[in-house]
Motif scaffolding. Structure first.
Motif: not given
Length: 274
Positions: A95-101, A183-194
């Motif tokens: 799942x492409x919703x990930x990264x480095x923070x 709507x509510x969303x849960x992306x699974x990444x705090x970095x993406x959320x913010x």
């Protein structure tokens, strides 16, 4: 120690480029269990080692804290905070919703942040007093005024020890939000959320946790983009806060009221942090 965080942005940007290349080009490899349904991959460790080594050369006077292997805390109050792969479960599943923070913390306050989402080709940068940017263009928080038209992201539910107890306030809050927001969303990444609050892709984010590697970069990014970032009780967010709530300023009062209503029926203060 006083330092203008803007002067360190080029170094942080290069460090994150090193990390992003590893994430893009290496398979997850061996998975190391860290607890119940919590894990790290070879890539998590490879990124943390590479970034730690680079920053120790470039900024030896600044401490380092990584999610996987901890780090040093110097007396001058400056510390890098790294989540090598934020969204490891997503990364493992393709799942492409990930990264480095990567954030810089000055005593108790984030002053610099770089977030890279390698599979979405997005790079976010911010430093105190310098604004927030996505792929070189300045970004601003949304102008949404009402919860009924807002998209709100929530942090992952807890796993591991006492997960059932720790998830009671999370589930209660989700229920209240479901009745109020668009709507509510849960992306699974705090970095993406913010980052996406900062960019105006979503209108608010509520995480009942506050690990520095998860939140340092995103908090300064959101603030520099005009978001209000607070703790559960509405006080200004810091690295010692219990929770991380970032939102368009016009939504904050309604969010604080909603959270207060939920807290009346559920004990939020009892070990909500992950």
């Amino acid at each position: 120690m006083t330092i203008d965080a803007r002067t360190l942005l080029p170094i942080a940007d290069r460090a994150v480029s090193i990390a992003s290349e590893i994430i893009r080009t290496k398979a997850p490899g061996i998975i190391t269990a860290k607890g119940d349904r919590d894990m790290a991959t070879e890539v998590d460790y490879a990124v943390e080692h590479a970034v730690r080594e680079f920053l120790s050369r470039e900024t030896p006077e600044i401490g380092f804290l990584g999610e996987e292997e901890g780090g040093s805390h110097p007396g001058n109050g400056l510390m890098w905070a790294l989540d090598p792969v934020d969204g490891t479960a997503n990364f493992l599943h393709g799942i492409p919703l990930c990264g480095v923070s990567l954030g810089l913390i000055d005593k108790d306050t984030p002053t610099l942040g770089v977030i890279d989402l390698p599979f979405l080709n997005l790079r976010y940068l911010a430093a105190e007093g310098a604004g927030a940017f996505a792929n070189g263009s300045e970004i601003r928080v949304s102008d949404i005024r009402e919860l009924e038209t807002a998209i709100v992201a929530v942090g992952d539910y807890a796993v591991g020890e006492n997960a059932d107890e720790r998830n009671q306030p999370r589930l209660a809050l989700t229920k209240e939000l479901a009745a109020r927001v668009q709507r509510i969303r849960m992306f699974g990444s705090a970095a993406i959320d913010l980052a996406w609050v900062a960019e105006g892709r979503i209108d608010a984010n509520i995480m009942l946790s506050n690990n520095p590697w998860d939140t340092a970069a995103g908090v300064i990014l959101a603030r520099e983009a005009g978001a209000t970032v607070i703790d559960l009780d509405g006080s200004p967010h810091s690295m010692t806060s219990h929770a991380t709530i970032a939102a368009s300023p016009k939504l904050v009062a309604d969010l604080v009221e909603l959270i207060a209503e939920t807290r009346e029926s559920v004990v939020f203060s009892r070990n909500i942090a992950e």
